[in-house]
Design an enzyme around this catalytic site. Structure first.
Site, PDB file in Angstrom:
ATOM      1  N   GLY A  72       0.800  -1.219   0.000  1.00 18.76           N
ATOM      2  CA  GLY A  72       0.000   0.000   0.000  1.00 18.76           C
ATOM      3  C   GLY A  72       0.836   1.274   0.000  1.00 18.76           C
ATOM      4  CB  ILE A  73       0.153   4.523   1.659  1.00 15.74           C
ATOM      5  CG1 ILE A  73      -1.167   4.829   0.916  1.00 15.74           C
ATOM      6  CG2 ILE A  73       0.909   5.811   1.960  1.00 15.74           C
ATOM      7  CD1 ILE A  73      -2.182   5.620   1.737  1.00 15.74           C
ATOM      8  CG  ASP A 100       2.843  -5.032  16.612  1.00 15.01           C
ATOM      9  OD1 ASP A 100       2.401  -3.854  16.652  1.00 15.01           O
ATOM     10  OD2 ASP A 100       2.174  -6.022  16.955  1.00 15.01           O
ATOM     11  CB  VAL A 101       3.911   0.688  15.231  1.00 16.65           C
ATOM     12  CG1 VAL A 101       4.750   0.736  13.967  1.00 16.65           C
ATOM     13  CG2 VAL A 101       2.425   0.557  14.911  1.00 16.65           C
ATOM     14  CE1 TYR A 143      -7.570   5.003   9.375  1.00 16.13           C
ATOM     15  CE2 TYR A 143      -9.038   6.730   8.621  1.00 16.13           C
ATOM     16  CZ  TYR A 143      -7.863   6.022   8.485  1.00 16.13           C
ATOM     17  OH  TYR A 143      -6.984   6.338   7.480  1.00 16.13           O
ATOM     18  CE  LYS A 178      -4.720   7.341  10.003  1.00 18.75           C
ATOM     19  NZ  LYS A 178      -3.278   7.139   9.738  1.00 18.75           N
ATOM     20  CB  THR A 231      -4.084   0.791  -0.475  1.00 17.58           C
ATOM     21  OG1 THR A 231      -5.121   0.968   0.500  1.00 17.58           O
ATOM     22  CG2 THR A 231      -3.327   2.096  -0.672  1.00 17.58           C
TER      23      THR A 231
HETATM   24  N1  LIG Z   1      -5.763   4.261   1.537  1.00 13.69           N
HETATM   25  C1  LIG Z   1      -6.350   5.386   1.874  1.00 13.69           C
HETATM   26  O1  LIG Z   1      -7.336   5.819   1.256  1.00 13.69           O
HETATM   27  C2  LIG Z   1      -5.814   6.192   3.014  1.00 13.69           C
HETATM   28  C3  LIG Z   1      -6.236   7.509   3.135  1.00 13.69           C
HETATM   29  C4  LIG Z   1      -5.743   8.286   4.172  1.00 13.69           C
HETATM   30  C5  LIG Z   1      -4.835   7.747   5.054  1.00 13.69           C
HETATM   31  N2  LIG Z   1      -4.445   6.464   4.917  1.00 13.69           N
HETATM   32  C6  LIG Z   1      -3.459   5.955   5.879  1.00 13.69           C
HETATM   33  O2  LIG Z   1      -2.327   5.488   5.173  1.00 13.69           O
HETATM   34  C7  LIG Z   1      -1.684   4.461   5.919  1.00 13.69           C
HETATM   35  C8  LIG Z   1      -1.501   3.252   5.025  1.00 13.69           C
HETATM   36  O3  LIG Z   1      -2.762   2.815   4.590  1.00 13.69           O
HETATM   37  P1  LIG Z   1      -2.958   1.808   3.364  1.00 13.69           P
HETATM   38  O4  LIG Z   1      -4.177   2.213   2.654  1.00 13.69           O
HETATM   39  O5  LIG Z   1      -1.687   1.646   2.620  1.00 13.69           O
HETATM   40  O6  LIG Z   1      -3.319   0.474   4.171  1.00 13.69           O
HETATM   41  P2  LIG Z   1      -2.675  -0.988   4.134  1.00 13.69           P
HETATM   42  O7  LIG Z   1      -3.529  -1.831   5.012  1.00 13.69           O
HETATM   43  O8  LIG Z   1      -2.437  -1.431   2.741  1.00 13.69           O
HETATM   44  O9  LIG Z   1      -1.266  -0.732   4.810  1.00 13.69           O
HETATM   45  C9  LIG Z   1      -1.152  -0.546   6.176  1.00 13.69           C
HETATM   46  C10 LIG Z   1       0.097  -1.234   6.628  1.00 13.69           C
HETATM   47  O10 LIG Z   1       0.235  -1.049   8.047  1.00 13.69           O
HETATM   48  C11 LIG Z   1       0.586  -2.299   8.583  1.00 13.69           C
HETATM   49  N3  LIG Z   1       0.233  -2.413   9.994  1.00 13.69           N
HETATM   50  C12 LIG Z   1      -0.986  -2.620  10.526  1.00 13.69           C
HETATM   51  N4  LIG Z   1      -0.864  -2.741  11.867  1.00 13.69           N
HETATM   52  C13 LIG Z   1       0.448  -2.609  12.156  1.00 13.69           C
HETATM   53  C14 LIG Z   1       1.204  -2.657  13.344  1.00 13.69           C
HETATM   54  N5  LIG Z   1       0.626  -2.872  14.545  1.00 13.69           N
HETATM   55  N6  LIG Z   1       2.535  -2.472  13.270  1.00 13.69           N
HETATM   56  C15 LIG Z   1       3.127  -2.257  12.087  1.00 13.69           C
HETATM   57  N7  LIG Z   1       2.489  -2.240  10.921  1.00 13.69           N
HETATM   58  C16 LIG Z   1       1.147  -2.411  10.963  1.00 13.69           C
HETATM   59  C17 LIG Z   1      -0.126  -3.330   7.737  1.00 13.69           C
HETATM   60  O11 LIG Z   1       0.463  -4.602   7.871  1.00 13.69           O
HETATM   61  C18 LIG Z   1       0.047  -2.731   6.357  1.00 13.69           C
HETATM   62  O12 LIG Z   1       1.244  -3.143   5.769  1.00 13.69           O
HETATM   63  C19 LIG Z   1      -2.574   4.214   7.135  1.00 13.69           C
HETATM   64  O13 LIG Z   1      -2.075   4.950   8.232  1.00 13.69           O
HETATM   65  C20 LIG Z   1      -3.917   4.772   6.691  1.00 13.69           C
HETATM   66  O14 LIG Z   1      -4.712   5.161   7.765  1.00 13.69           O
HETATM   67  C21 LIG Z   1      -4.907   5.672   3.923  1.00 13.69           C
HETATM   68  O1  LIG Z   2      -9.662   8.530   4.264  1.00 14.81           O
HETATM   69  C1  LIG Z   2      -9.018   7.639   4.827  1.00 14.81           C
HETATM   70  O2  LIG Z   2      -8.269   7.799   5.782  1.00 14.81           O
HETATM   71  C2  LIG Z   2      -9.128   6.246   4.306  1.00 14.81           C
HETATM   72  O3  LIG Z   2      -9.771   6.202   3.083  1.00 14.81           O
HETATM   73  C3  LIG Z   2      -9.822   5.360   5.295  1.00 14.81           C
HETATM   74  O4  LIG Z   2     -11.032   5.941   5.677  1.00 14.81           O
HETATM   75  C4  LIG Z   2      -9.998   3.959   4.822  1.00 14.81           C
HETATM   76  O5  LIG Z   2      -9.030   3.630   3.912  1.00 14.81           O
HETATM   77  C5  LIG Z   2     -11.376   3.703   4.274  1.00 14.81           C
HETATM   78  O6  LIG Z   2     -12.243   3.621   5.354  1.00 14.81           O
HETATM   79  C6  LIG Z   2     -11.446   2.452   3.469  1.00 14.81           C
HETATM   80  O7  LIG Z   2     -12.745   2.197   3.119  1.00 14.81           O
END
Ligand SMILES: NC(=O)c1ccc[n+]([C@@H]2O[C@H](COP(=O)([O-])OP(=O)(O)OC[C@H]3O[C@@H](n4cnc5c(N)ncnc54)[C@H](O)[C@@H]3O)[C@@H](O)[C@H]2O)c1
Ligand SMILES: O=C(O)[C@H](O)[C@@H](O)[C@H](O)[C@H](O)CO
Length: 256
Positions: free
Chosen positions: A22-23, A68-69, A163, A167, A198
């Site tokens: 992912g991100i 693991d954070v 959530y 944030k 993602t």
């Molecule tokens: N995808 C979106 O739309 C979006 C939008 C805004 C913010 N975010 C934020 O971006 C970040 C990444 O999200 P993503 O969409 O790539 O999700 P994702 O689930 O693909 O990635 C999240 C990663 O965090 C890891 N993780 C979970 N718990 C953990 C722990 N206890 N210790 C260490 N690692 C851990 C997971 O294993 C995974 O690799 C998150 O903080 C999410 O809240 C995502």
């Molecule tokens: O805006 C965000 O921080 C993310 O999009 C999260 O809200 C989650 O990724 C979403 O809930 C997945 O459905």
């Protein structure tokens, strides 16, 4: 220094949490392409090493670590280890996060606690461990938190109260730590992404269109690769006068 040179992370060590997919995976690659030696951390060593292998196959400097954070002792150990092996952590990207859906009247307490433990305690533990090292070494550095537009809006139709709270707390913690640590040469900033495609956020599926895609001014979702340049800026001298900022990267979702 020429302007593009200010974005260089050559000679720096960057630690990214949740970097196996992912991100986080995208940000790790961007930091590596900017010249950093990247410590990719993930909840399993296998996942971390596999992601690091992918970066090395691209010619980038990368190593994988289990982290693991929510485990404070492990955070302290891994930060110390990366610091020893990389000559000190210069950049921390707090990316690891979870979002569990569920209505407020129905979710179990466990969902609340796990969400806060990962999304908030994790940022706290990692930031503190890295900042202690930066202060001890007297070198300063940069911390970039992955916040969310969910700090200011409520996502729909899937409720996720823990959530949202987590944030919002990350954004305000970013400001608090920025203020406290500026005298140590540590800058702390955050990005607030909108919907990014993602594994955890499958916004390309038709059922997400009305709520997640159509309301954005740009009428599309973003990709992890589009967050990379922003994080490189916040991690590098390109943002040398920025601290405590939350940079929105949401295709104009929160304009309305
Ligand atoms: N995808 C979106 O739309 C979006 C939008 C805004 C913010 N975010 C934020 O971006 C970040 C990444 O999200 P993503 O969409 O790539 O999700 P994702 O689930 O693909 O990635 C999240 C990663 O965090 C890891 N993780 C979970 N718990 C953990 C722990 N206890 N210790 C260490 N690692 C851990 C997971 O294993 C995974 O690799 C998150 O903080 C999410 O809240 C995502
Ligand atoms: O805006 C965000 O921080 C993310 O999009 C999260 O809200 C989650 O990724 C979403 O809930 C997945 O459905």
């Amino acid at each position: 220094m020429a302007v593009l040179d200010t974005f260089s992370l050559a000679g720096r060590t960057a630690l990214v949490t949740g970097a196996s997919r992912g991100i986080g995976r995208g940000l790790a690659q961007a930091l590596g392409e900017a010249g950093a030696q990247v410590a990719l951390t993930a909840t399993t060593l296998e996942a971390a090493q596999a992601a690091a292998d992918e970066l090395r196959a691209l010619g980038l400097a990368a190593h994988g670590y289990e982290l693991d954070v929510t485990d404070r002792e492990q955070v302290d150990d891994v930060v110390a280890q990366v610091g020893r092996e990389g000559g000190g952590v210069d950049v921390l990207v707090n990316n690891a996060g979870i979002s569990i859906g569920g209505a407020a009247l129905e979710i179990e307490d466990d969902v609340w606690h796990r969400t806060l433990a990962t999304n908030l305690d994790g940022v706290w533990y990692c930031s503190r461990a890295v900042a202690r090292q930066m202060v001890t070494d007297g070198r300063g550095g940069a911390i970039v938190n992955v916040g969310s537009m969910s700090a200011q809006i409520v996502n729909r139709p899937r409720w996720q109260p823990a959530y949202l709270a987590s944030k919002a707390a990350v954004h305000q913690l970013t400001k608090g730590l920025a203020a406290e640590w500026a005298p140590h040469g540590i800058r702390v900033n955050a990005i607030a992404p909108g919907y990014i495609l993602t594994e955890a956020s499958p916004v390309d599926q038709p059922e997400y269109y009305d709520d997640c895609v159509a309301p954005a001014a740009m009428k599309r979702w973003g990709t992890p690769a589009e967050l990379g340049p922003v994080v490189v800026m916040l991690a590098s001298e390109a943002s040398s006068f920025m601290t405590g900022a939350v940079v929105t990267v949401d295709g104009g979702y929160t304009l309305f």
